[in-house]
Scaffold this motif. Structure first.
Motif, PDB file in Angstrom:
ATOM      1  N   GLY A  33      35.224  46.701  45.983  1.00 58.37           N
ATOM      2  CA  GLY A  33      36.326  45.782  46.256  1.00 58.37           C
ATOM      3  C   GLY A  33      36.210  45.195  47.654  1.00 58.37           C
ATOM      4  O   GLY A  33      36.565  44.046  47.891  1.00 58.37           O
ATOM      5  N   VAL A  37      41.106  48.000  49.447  1.00 52.28           N
ATOM      6  CA  VAL A  37      41.882  47.240  48.466  1.00 52.28           C
ATOM      7  C   VAL A  37      42.119  48.028  47.177  1.00 52.28           C
ATOM      8  O   VAL A  37      43.146  47.871  46.529  1.00 52.28           O
ATOM      9  N   GLN A  56      49.599  42.025  47.211  1.00 50.63           N
ATOM     10  CA  GLN A  56      48.706  41.624  46.119  1.00 50.63           C
ATOM     11  C   GLN A  56      49.455  40.722  45.140  1.00 50.63           C
ATOM     12  O   GLN A  56      48.945  39.701  44.686  1.00 50.63           O
ATOM     13  N   VAL A  77      48.654  36.773  44.084  1.00 52.39           N
ATOM     14  CA  VAL A  77      48.498  36.295  42.697  1.00 52.39           C
ATOM     15  C   VAL A  77      49.486  35.162  42.439  1.00 52.39           C
ATOM     16  O   VAL A  77      49.113  34.094  41.942  1.00 52.39           O
ATOM     17  N   THR A 105      39.306  37.350  48.952  1.00 56.14           N
ATOM     18  CA  THR A 105      40.659  37.825  48.678  1.00 56.14           C
ATOM     19  C   THR A 105      40.921  39.266  49.119  1.00 56.14           C
ATOM     20  O   THR A 105      41.939  39.536  49.773  1.00 56.14           O
ATOM     21  N   PRO A 106      40.046  40.225  48.789  1.00 52.72           N
ATOM     22  CA  PRO A 106      40.350  41.598  49.217  1.00 52.72           C
ATOM     23  C   PRO A 106      40.527  41.722  50.734  1.00 52.72           C
ATOM     24  O   PRO A 106      41.379  42.485  51.204  1.00 52.72           O
ATOM     25  N   ARG A 140      46.735  31.791  38.264  1.00 52.12           N
ATOM     26  CA  ARG A 140      45.307  31.938  37.931  1.00 52.12           C
ATOM     27  C   ARG A 140      45.131  33.226  37.133  1.00 52.12           C
ATOM     28  O   ARG A 140      45.615  34.285  37.555  1.00 52.12           O
ATOM     29  N   GLY A 186      43.520  36.074  38.916  1.00 46.52           N
ATOM     30  CA  GLY A 186      44.020  36.311  40.278  1.00 46.52           C
ATOM     31  C   GLY A 186      44.244  37.788  40.532  1.00 46.52           C
ATOM     32  O   GLY A 186      43.979  38.298  41.626  1.00 46.52           O
ATOM     33  N   LEU A 187      44.694  38.491  39.517  1.00 47.72           N
ATOM     34  CA  LEU A 187      44.973  39.916  39.675  1.00 47.72           C
ATOM     35  C   LEU A 187      43.681  40.703  39.893  1.00 47.72           C
ATOM     36  O   LEU A 187      43.607  41.565  40.776  1.00 47.72           O
ATOM     37  N   LYS A 230      41.069  39.630  41.198  1.00 53.44           N
ATOM     38  CA  LYS A 230      40.562  39.295  42.531  1.00 53.44           C
ATOM     39  C   LYS A 230      41.368  39.991  43.627  1.00 53.44           C
ATOM     40  O   LYS A 230      40.812  40.475  44.606  1.00 53.44           O
ATOM     41  N   ALA A 231      42.671  40.057  43.443  1.00 51.60           N
ATOM     42  CA  ALA A 231      43.526  40.639  44.487  1.00 51.60           C
ATOM     43  C   ALA A 231      43.441  42.159  44.534  1.00 51.60           C
ATOM     44  O   ALA A 231      43.841  42.779  45.517  1.00 51.60           O
ATOM     45  N   THR A 232      42.953  42.759  43.463  1.00 54.83           N
ATOM     46  CA  THR A 232      42.854  44.219  43.451  1.00 54.83           C
ATOM     47  C   THR A 232      41.444  44.699  43.747  1.00 54.83           C
ATOM     48  O   THR A 232      41.195  45.903  43.804  1.00 54.83           O
ATOM     49  N   GLY A 233      40.513  43.763  43.911  1.00 57.55           N
ATOM     50  CA  GLY A 233      39.131  44.156  44.173  1.00 57.55           C
ATOM     51  C   GLY A 233      38.387  44.569  42.923  1.00 57.55           C
ATOM     52  O   GLY A 233      37.255  45.030  42.989  1.00 57.55           O
ATOM     53  N   ALA A 237      37.511  42.566  40.450  1.00 53.81           N
ATOM     54  CA  ALA A 237      36.574  41.529  40.012  1.00 53.81           C
ATOM     55  C   ALA A 237      35.173  41.891  40.504  1.00 53.81           C
ATOM     56  O   ALA A 237      34.978  42.113  41.691  1.00 53.81           O
ATOM     57  N   LYS A 238      34.235  41.946  39.589  1.00 58.44           N
ATOM     58  CA  LYS A 238      32.865  42.332  39.969  1.00 58.44           C
ATOM     59  C   LYS A 238      31.992  41.086  40.092  1.00 58.44           C
ATOM     60  O   LYS A 238      31.724  40.409  39.106  1.00 58.44           O
TER      61      LYS A 238
END
Lengths: 463, 766
Positions: A36, A85, A100, A104, A115-116, B57, B60-61, B63-66, B68-69
């Motif tokens: 992350g 994160v 977070q 979003v 973002t992170p 988006r 978006g979730l 991405k915001a939680t890290g 997303a790989k």
């Protein structure tokens, strides 16, 4: 003395035993599948790798401090509590953390790679007392899709910390102590002694060891040259080297005091610092960068040096041979060279505790903020009635070292700050240096700024 | 609309938009002939539920939680780290390459040559060899043991110093304009004429996720997680490059589910991608090879520099009568080849009634070659053209806005100019005078934007898979990639709209070549090219569900309608979840297709007016206000406004975000960005983020954006591209604002403090 480098990550103990001390916290996290936290520049410029550490806020409480994990060597977090994160939680299990959720809902991501990092910066800000303004808080994070407005909107939308917030509860207790560490792994050794005496002995025994304070310069260099350092001496656990004391007519600032701490404690007492610090790198860098580190790298464009020159600072230097004091005007001996001997450590910086009659710090850079100076100037003037009793005009970026325009200073003594004295001082300062041109500014521009900054000084402070 | 009803021949639709800026409605009718089986067209009268809404988006979730790989994040047991070893000279020949010692180093699993001895070395950073080993340190150590020898030749890294470059003196091209009877006459007859030279510098894409990826072999099957904007392009490229190893296109799978920026630099696997695959093959282990920031700046392309000279004239009415343009693009080593990317584009809507000449030449230099970068050729060309127009307007005594209104041939932008000017307070800002001798001076500028992208079907046509599952969830899948523009959100909202179900029931997946093919994310093509196929897939899946529901209810499927979370006859609507229970264990699966646009041509190949889209270009305009510190030369952008057409707005928040981002990126180009090369070593001097500055949060001006939604009538959705259009105007608008503030134009980007001071000094001297 701890032998390992265990630390707490997102509330769970993690063992870093056997990890080469050259490894950054970022690479350790990512290498263990915690991806992350992102890597993007490896030089502390973009904040994609931001993580939060629990650090002391007075004796009884703690706070979250956000740092660039690409510039933190893993052993530096031995015993520390680190949040990434992946570890953020909302009020209930499985709920998003408020920052977070805000990211979003406000569309704070485009490609999302940054973002992170933004989330961690906003996380630390969420609990900060007082909360810094959002724009300043995120100044150390870059977004190439440049979605800054949405990110800012997300930051500004987050309400006060809710009752029962699990991350807030942690701050009611003291931060983990920074303890001594010594270990070897991967063909390299790392030592973080807890006393100055031990550090001086280690320095004398191994003058070649890489000296680590905040690491915001040294670890960038390491990341870029990729060279494996065999010996590290960290100064991060020595109480004598960090903190600020008022002694007589002086503030004595431990060499390993961070700019963040200096801002918090001296921002209201030393006006020149109050002007300098917001322009001194990003908040993520200021959380780690130290006053002593800035002097020891002896960069010709380091922003602290001109201020310390203007304040006639004195430096306490220590070694196993004893202590000595060096006026800062004698500290810089050449391009990136200082008067520090191979067995010495810079222990403290002394500045007067009463400000000059007038002081100004001006930074000229291509980008208004968070950029290396093209030219910086720090000016201090003491008055006696209407005339100037003493003046200090110090510059960065105009010579191989930070330097004072002594001829111009002398010309002002005994005179008023008027058009005539400005004309004379400008002429003297303009002829004093032969700056070079480089990627940041042309030689001509720098030369022009030497004089222009004096005009700006007169304009702002002439009585 | 009835579910699954075939569309009759010749559908009448309303295209255009309702009046903006106090101007009349621009609504027209068209009669289009959709392909049989396609979803019926949406038009200006269509009422949408989810499309155009403020939906978040969809990823978006993650991405915001890290969670997303990205390719950079992929990790496998036993994975090795790869690195490319690069040339240290800018031009010459590789005369020897010895890899043996490196191969013997501890922890090293593979060392391969990437350049044959005897081949040309073309720039500092040209790939020579590659290494894979257990960690970065071992790999770096081994790299030092690779012995490469070169025969160095004299190099030139500044395109303007190359032999083919024109002579530039004092910022002006010295070579005389070639004769042109008509133009010369028109210029001689002009009431006011002007001639000036403009320059821009090389800009790097600076994506936060660098190029590279992870390669993993199973026998002859290759999987690659690649940071790319063209999954299918990368698959083809790798299959071709690896065919001698028995690799076929069918055995290569490329993944790019999340991509950390591209901006035009990531259309291929590149030498780093190929090296990664070769190392993994050689080492018999997965290999991750990601470039570092210096490599990213110096080996993955850039927006080329430009040198532009314009001369033009206007008549007594302020109408352009003559327009002469010559430009030079500063490319890399391939600049001698045609189409090497140096093009500086030119707005053509101001000069429709003028005598026009246009000439362009690419200039080679011994550097990393240009690649497309967000609206290739446009920001540099528009900077020159729009600043020139302001200078000419000043000479002719015309307000810049008035000058645009007299010359701009596009009706859409005529409306946008007026709307934007009113919202920005143009007249008052232009009338405001800076105090004489003031340290801080303000100025206001504007500039236009244009792009032309209504999507294309692909060859063979792009597809989309839509599945409806027994539990009521819906999938929409494309093998094309979402590089942050929001493709997954587009898939979600269009599918939800077509099926009349809440978007949370829809899961969109992008970026695996095992799914239907789609375009590269370039030229703003992805959304307009795929949107109609997304709708078509959902439309077909809906028809299959209507069959089941019809049978169940005993109603003719033609009478089945859906919407608001129900599907059924008007008398017997079934909740969506209930209806989906009629589906067996295998989901309904439909494959949508991207048909050609509605536009038809007659026997003479002329467009039949009734089938023409409302517009074949996207129009936009932007306004900027700046404050200049006349003591230090520092420019601060205070406020910006963008008015942007992108056809149908599908995801409002994301669309606005694109425009805002493009404006700040344009500000960054105008004020900060510049690759600086060392003439002696041929190396980039500012190849990091410490010295190569991109706009940061503190640069953020007050921003406003107006999305100008237009029913374009070119396909069943009528979305247009949005990646590039808003990135065209910003640098020019900022430059014009600086011109207004200080009274002299800065004709060379970036507008750095030293240039501002020099200009002020020159002005003082007259």
């Amino acid at each position: 003395m701890s032998e390992g480098i265990a630390f707490t990550l997102n509330g769970e103990r993690v063992d870093g035993a056997g990890v080469d001390p050259n490894t950054t916290l970022l690479h350790f996290l990512r290498g263990s599948g915690r991806t992350g936290t992102k890597e993007a520049c490896a030089e502390g410029e973009c904040g994609a790798c931001a993580v939060a550490c629990v650090v002391a806020d007075g004796d009884a409480r703690s706070r979250y401090q956000v740092v660039n994990s690409c510039l933190v060597l893993l052993p530096e977090v031995a015993g520390a509590e680190v949040w990434t994160v992946e570890g953020l939680r909302g009020l209930a299990n499985g709920e998003l953390h408020p920052v977070q959720r805000a990211m979003v809902e406000h569309g704070g991501s485009q490609c999302g790679y940054c973002t992170p990092g933004f989330v961690m910066t906003l996380f630390a800000r969420h609990y900060a007392r007082p909360r810094p303004d959002a724009r300043s808080a995120i100044a150390g994070n870059l977004c190439r899709c440049t979605g800054y407005r949405a990110i800012l909107a997300a930051a500004e939308s987050v309400s006060e910390v809710a009752a029962g917030d699990p991350h807030a509860a942690r701050l009611e207790r003291p931060a983990p102590p920074v303890t001594a560490v010594r270990f070897e792994a991967g063909g390299a050794s790392y030592a973080r002694p807890a006393t100055l005496a031990e550090a001086l002995a280690a320095r004398a025994a191994h003058p070649d060891a890489a000296l680590l304070a905040g690491g915001t310069d040294l670890v960038v260099e390491r990341n870029q040259d990729g060279r494996h350092r065999e010996r590290w001496l960290s100064l991060g656990a020595i109480p004598e080297l960090s903190g600020i004391d008022e002694q007589g007519a002086e503030f004595v600032i431990g060499a390993c005091t961070t700019w963040e701490a200096i801002e918090a404690q001296l921002g209201s007492r030393v006006p020149l610092f109050a002007q300098l610090i917001p322009l001194f790198a990003s908040p993520l860098i200021r959380a780690r960068a130290t006053i002593g580190g800035n002097l020891c790298t002896a960069s010709p464009v380091g922003d602290a040096a001109p201020v310390l020159l203007a304040l006639d600072a004195t430096l306490d230097v220590a070694s196993v041979r004893g202590r000595r004091r060096v006026p800062v005007s004698e500290w810089f001996t050449g391009h990136r060279r200082s008067a520090l001997a191979a067995d010495e450590l810079l222990a403290a910086v002394r500045i007067p505790n009463s400000p000059p009659g007038a002081g100004r710090f001006f930074k000229v850079s291509k980008r208004e903020l968070d950029d290396i100076s093209s030219v910086s100037g720090a000016f201090a003037v003491w008055f006696d009635g209407g005339v100037v009793a003493r003046a200090r005009f110090a510059y960065g970026g105009v010579a191989a070292t930070p330097v004072r325009a002594t001829a111009a200073e002398a010309l002002l003594v005994g005179r008023r700050m008027d058009a005539a004295s400005l004309r004379d001082c400008r002429a003297a300062a303009a002829g004093a240096f032969a700056p070079i041109g480089d990627v940041r500014a042309s030689a001509g521009y720098r030369a022009a700024m030497v004089a222009e900054l004096l005009a700006k000084l007169w304009h702002e402070v002439a009585p | 609309m009835n579910a699954g009803q075939p569309v009759p021949d010749g559908v009448e639709i309303t295209v255009g938009y309702r009046g903006i800026g106090g101007r009349p409605d621009r609504l027209e009718t068209r009669t289009v002939d959709p392909k049989e089986g396609d979803a019926p067209p949406w038009d200006a009268n269509t009422k949408h539920t989810f499309v155009g809404s403020d939906h978040d988006r969809v990823d978006g979730l993650a991405k915001a939680t890290g969670r997303a790989k990205y390719s950079y994040d992929m990790t496998f047991p036993g994975m090795l780290h790869g690195m490319v070893v690069r040339s240290t000279i800018a031009r010459g020949k590789l005369t020897a390459l010895d890899l043996d010692e490196a191969k013997q180093m501890p922890g090293i699993a593979a060392v391969i040559a990437l350049k044959e001895v005897g081949k040309r070395v073309r720039f500092v950073g040209d790939a020579i060899a590659a290494i894979a080993g257990v960690d970065h340190h071992r790999v770096r150590d081994a790299a030092e043991r690779i012995k490469a020898a070169y025969e160095a030749q004299e190099h030139v890294v500044d395109a303007l110093q190359s032999a083919e470059a024109p002579v530039v003196s004092g910022g002006v091209i010295e070579d005389p304009w070639p004769e042109h009877a008509d133009l010369d006459k028109a210029l001689a007859a002009a009431k006011t004429a002007h001639d000036a030279t403009y320059r821009t510098e090389v800009q790097t894409h600076s994506s936060l996720e660098t190029h590279g990826g992870v390669a993993k072999w199973t026998g002859n099957d290759l999987e690659m997680w690649c940071s790319t904007q063209a999954t299918f392009g990368v698959r083809g490229e790798l299959a071709e490059a690896l065919k001698e190893r028995g690799v076929k296109a069918a055995s290569v799978t490329v993944h790019a589910e999340f991509v950390g920026g591209g901006f035009g630099s990531k259309f291929g696997a590149g030498i780093e991608g190929l090296a990664c695959c070769l190392l993994a093959w050689e080492a018999k282990a997965p290999v991750k090879l990601m470039l570092d920031r210096f490599e990213e700046h110096t080996t993955t392309g850039n927006r080329p520099s430009a040198l532009i000279q314009i001369r033009a004239g206007v008549d007594a009415d302020g109408k352009l009568t003559a327009w002469d343009w010559r430009s030079f693009g500063g490319c890399g080593f391939n600049g001698r080849e045609r189409g090497s990317g140096g093009n500086a584009a030119m707005p053509d809507y101001y000069t429709r009634d003028a005598k026009v000449r246009r000439d362009h030449k690419d200039l080679a230099a011994d550097t990393d070659p240009a690649r497309p970068m967000r609206a290739p050729g446009h920001p540099q060309g528009w900077f020159g053209a729009e600043l020139f127009l302001d200078e000419l307007a000043a000479k002719a005594g015309l307000d810049p806005l008035e000058f645009r209104l007299r010359n701009d041939a596009e009706t859409i932008r005529q409306d946008q100019w007026r709307l934007g000017a009113e919202k920005f307070g143009w007249a008052a800002l232009r009338a405001r005078k800076n105090e004489a001798g003031a340290r801080f001076v303000r100025g206001t500028g504007l500039a236009s934007a244009r792009w032309g992208q209504n999507g294309n079907p692909g060859r063979p046509p792009h597809g989309i898979t839509c599945r409806i599952h027994q539990d009521g969830t819906v999938e929409s899948r494309t093998g094309a990639q979402d590089i942050g523009t929001g493709l997954k959100t587009v898939l979600t909202l269009l599918t939800a709209e077509e099926l009349g179900v809440d978007p949370r029931h829809v899961k969109a997946t992008a970026g695996h070549t095992s799914d239907p093919s789609g375009p590269a994310a370039g030229g703003s093509t992805t959304t307009p090219s795929l949107a109609p196929a997304v709708r078509h897939a959902a439309f077909l899946a809906k028809a299959q569900l209507a069959e089941l529901v019809g049978k169940h209810l005993g109603v003719d499927p033609a009478e089945i309608v859906c919407g608001g979370g129900t599907i059924g006859s008007a008398a017997k609507p079934m909740p969506w979840a209930e209806a989906c229970k009629l589906i067996g264990p295998n989901p309904i699966e439909a494959r949508g297709q991207r048909f050609a646009n509605y536009e038809q041509r007659d026997a003479d190949k002329k467009v039949i007016p009734a089938t023409r889209p409302f517009s074949s270009t996207q129009c936009g305009c932007q306004f900027a206000e700046v404050e200049v510190d006349t003591w230090t030369g520092l420019v601060r952008v205070v406020r910006m406004l963008g008015v942007q057409d992108c056809g149908l707005v599908i995801a409002k928040k994301l669309a606005e975000s694109q425009v805002l981002g493009a404006m700040i990126q344009g500000l960054s180009y105008a004020l900060h960005e510049q690759r600086i090369m060392d003439a002696t070593s041929g190396r980039m001097l500012n190849g990091d983020f410490l010295r190569y500055k991109i706009a940061g949060p503190r640069d953020l001006p007050e921003l406003e954006v107006v999305m100008h939604s237009i029913a374009n009538g070119h396909d069943n959705v009528s979305a247009s591209g949005l990646g590039e259009p808003p990135s065209v105007a910003a640098p020019a608008a900022v430059a014009n604002a600086v011109f207004h503030a200080i009274g002299v134009p800065i004709r060379h980007l970036p507008i750095t403090p030293d240039k501002v001071l020099a200009a002020l000094e020159a002005k003082k001297k007259g």
